[in-house]
Design a protein around this motif. Structure first.
Motif, short mmCIF file in Angstrom:
data_model
loop_
_atom_site.label_atom_id
_atom_site.label_comp_id
_atom_site.label_asym_id
_atom_site.label_seq_id
_atom_site.Cartn_x
_atom_site.Cartn_y
_atom_site.Cartn_z
N UNK A 1 35.30 25.40 65.22
CA UNK A 1 36.37 25.98 65.40
C UNK A 1 35.10 27.25 65.58
N UNK A 2 35.38 28.10 66.94
CA UNK A 2 34.30 28.36 66.92
C UNK A 2 34.01 29.84 66.38
N UNK A 3 35.19 30.68 65.37
CA UNK A 3 35.06 31.80 64.64
C UNK A 3 33.73 30.68 63.76
N UNK A 4 34.57 29.90 63.45
CA UNK A 4 33.90 29.09 61.60
C UNK A 4 32.68 29.16 61.78
N UNK A 5 31.80 28.23 63.15
CA UNK A 5 30.98 28.26 63.74
C UNK A 5 29.41 29.50 63.46
N UNK A 6 31.23 29.87 64.05
CA UNK A 6 29.42 31.14 63.95
C UNK A 6 28.89 32.15 63.03
N UNK A 7 30.10 31.87 62.49
CA UNK A 7 30.11 32.38 60.35
C UNK A 7 29.15 31.20 59.69
N UNK A 8 29.65 30.40 59.75
CA UNK A 8 28.25 29.51 59.51
C UNK A 8 26.94 30.23 59.67
N UNK A 9 26.73 29.78 60.65
CA UNK A 9 26.07 30.08 61.25
C UNK A 9 24.90 31.19 61.07
N UNK A 10 25.48 32.25 60.76
CA UNK A 10 25.14 33.56 59.89
C UNK A 10 24.23 33.79 58.64
N UNK A 11 25.20 32.30 58.10
CA UNK A 11 25.13 32.11 56.50
C UNK A 11 25.79 32.95 55.65
N UNK A 12 27.77 33.44 56.49
CA UNK A 12 28.75 33.86 55.87
C UNK A 12 29.79 33.05 55.53
N UNK A 13 29.33 31.93 55.63
CA UNK A 13 30.51 30.64 54.76
C UNK A 13 29.24 29.70 54.51
N UNK A 14 29.62 28.89 53.42
CA UNK A 14 28.54 27.54 53.48
C UNK A 14 29.46 26.66 54.47
N UNK A 15 29.12 25.13 53.43
CA UNK A 15 29.40 23.86 54.23
C UNK A 15 30.98 23.10 54.24
N UNK A 16 31.38 24.19 53.12
CA UNK A 16 32.81 23.55 52.85
C UNK A 16 33.71 24.64 53.58
N UNK A 17 33.45 25.75 54.08
CA UNK A 17 33.75 26.96 54.63
C UNK A 17 34.51 27.93 53.12
N UNK A 18 33.39 28.10 52.81
CA UNK A 18 33.07 28.61 51.40
C UNK A 18 32.91 30.28 51.90
N UNK A 19 33.83 31.58 51.58
CA UNK A 19 32.58 32.52 51.75
C UNK A 19 31.27 32.21 50.89
N UNK A 20 29.95 32.47 51.57
CA UNK A 20 28.82 32.69 50.31
C UNK A 20 28.90 34.58 49.66
N UNK A 21 28.28 34.12 48.34
CA UNK A 21 28.78 35.39 47.83
C UNK A 21 26.32 35.88 48.23
N UNK A 22 26.93 37.37 48.73
CA UNK A 22 25.32 38.08 48.96
C UNK A 22 24.71 39.08 47.98
N UNK A 23 25.42 38.87 47.47
CA UNK A 23 24.93 40.18 45.89
C UNK A 23 25.42 41.53 45.94
N UNK A 24 25.06 42.06 45.54
CA UNK A 24 25.89 43.16 45.45
C UNK A 24 24.80 44.08 46.57
N UNK A 25 24.97 45.22 47.03
CA UNK A 25 24.04 46.07 47.47
C UNK A 25 23.27 47.67 46.46
N UNK A 26 24.05 47.21 45.33
CA UNK A 26 23.69 48.44 44.65
C UNK A 26 24.27 49.45 44.38
N UNK A 27 23.42 50.60 43.45
CA UNK A 27 24.87 51.41 43.73
C UNK A 27 24.09 53.34 44.53
N UNK A 28 25.11 54.14 44.90
CA UNK A 28 24.83 55.10 45.57
C UNK A 28 23.50 54.24 47.03
#
Length: 338
Positions: A57-84
């Motif tokens: 799947x082209x969209x899922x592949x790009x999302x995986x390459x960008x690190x947005x989803x893991x090897x099971x297709x689940x969204x990755x948690x990138x942490x909080x960007x901080x407050x303010x």
């Protein structure tokens, strides 16, 4: 779950055709129908299907390459960007703020709930004054509203940190083979509640359809939720689904196409014989009635499209015959394209 590129054995630069080819080769080798005595092959087959669901799947592949989803297709948690807007910081400079009058405030928790040990300007726009709003954002306005908010000396009740909704449903994704979708079966599924249950797969289940298990969700004060099993059908190395119909490419030899003959065609119920009439062109489609997937209006059909395959190695006699044919009996199959 391993990296999907490693699972399919392709480099990250592989194109869609190479990925599809690698999947078909592995899926055919590891398919459970061909490895009934090897339980490990079923696990590898599922792993290959999961990898192809991402890389195919082209969209899922790009999302995986960008690190947005893991090897099971689940969204990755990138942490909080901080407050303010300051990573790891607090509004207006907060903890560790630099010069400019920023200050610290301390908080304690006791019988009266959260209490602020005032520094100068406690509650102001700088420092940690927006703590009440932060808690409302994290725990929801209801946690503060039930006690009149955090301001004005009201206190925060620990039991409100994790409110229990009455009877919450849980969701689980399950991938089954095309044969299981057609014929039905059972699957053992591990639920988020910690239970392991046996799920009955009815024949004719569609891709994306849900099975509801009553009372297998999370308990609440007055009820128990349900478990919703979302079923996905894994791609098959030979057949492609077209509604209730199935499609496949049927390779035939040059002499079978020219002279006709009987060829064996695979179906989900086992191979059957199909008569190829003389002079069959590549692309001609034959319909095998009732050899598709179960459906409410009756089973679908199997649509077999002929693909003429030349010998894997060159043949001088065939070359001579084609030259003679070209010179003696020329014809233009592309005349209607101009």
């Amino acid at each position: 779950m391993r990296n999907p590129y490693d699972v399919l054995g392709v480099p990250r630069t592989a194109d869609a055709a190479a990925i599809k080819g690698a999947f078909r080769k592995l899926a055919k080798k590891l398919h459970p129908d061909a490895n009934k005595d090897d339980p490990k092959s079923a696990k590898r087959f599922a792993e290959v299907n999961t990898a192809y669901e991402i890389l195919g799947d082209e969209k899922k592949r790009k999302a995986f390459d960008r690190g947005e989803i893991d090897a099971e297709g689940k969204p990755r948690f990138h942490g909080f960007e901080g407050f303010g807007g300051h990573p790891g910081g607090f509004p207006g400079g907060g903890a560790g703020a630099g010069p400019g009058g920023a200050h610290f405030e301390s908080f304690s928790f006791g019988p009266e709930g959260f209490r602020r040990a005032g520094g100068a300007g406690a509650g102001g726009p700088r420092g940690f004054g927006g703590f009440e709003d932060l808690l409302k954002d994290v725990f929801g306005g209801a946690a503060a509203g039930r006690r009149g908010g955090f301001a004005g000396g009201s206190h925060f009740e620990p039991e409100d940190l994790h409110p229990q909704p009455p009877g919450r449903d849980v969701e689980v994704a399950v991938t089954i083979s095309l044969a299981e979708a057609a014929q039905g079966g059972t699957r053992r599924v591990h639920l988020p509640t910690g239970k392991e249950v046996e799920v009955k797969i009815p024949p004719g289940l569609a891709d994306g359809q849900q099975i509801r298990l009553k009372g297998q969700g999370l308990p609440g004060p007055g009820a128990v939720g349900d478990a919703l099993i979302t079923v996905s059908i894994a791609p098959h190395p030979v057949f492609e689904r077209d509604g209730a119909n199935l499609r496949l490419d049927l390779p035939v030899t040059l002499y079978e196409a020219v002279l006709g003959g009987k060829v064996r065609v695979p179906t989900l119920d086992g191979a059957v014989e199909l008569a190829i009439p003389p002079g069959t062109s590549s692309g001609r489609t034959f319909r095998l009635k009732g050899k598709g997937l179960p459906a409410k209006g009756g089973p679908g059909d199997l649509l077999a499209s002929v693909r003429i395959v030349l010998p894997p190695e060159g043949d001088p006699e065939l070359d001579d015959l084609m030259r003679h044919w070209r010179d003696a009996r020329p014809y233009d199959p592309r005349r209607d394209l101009t």
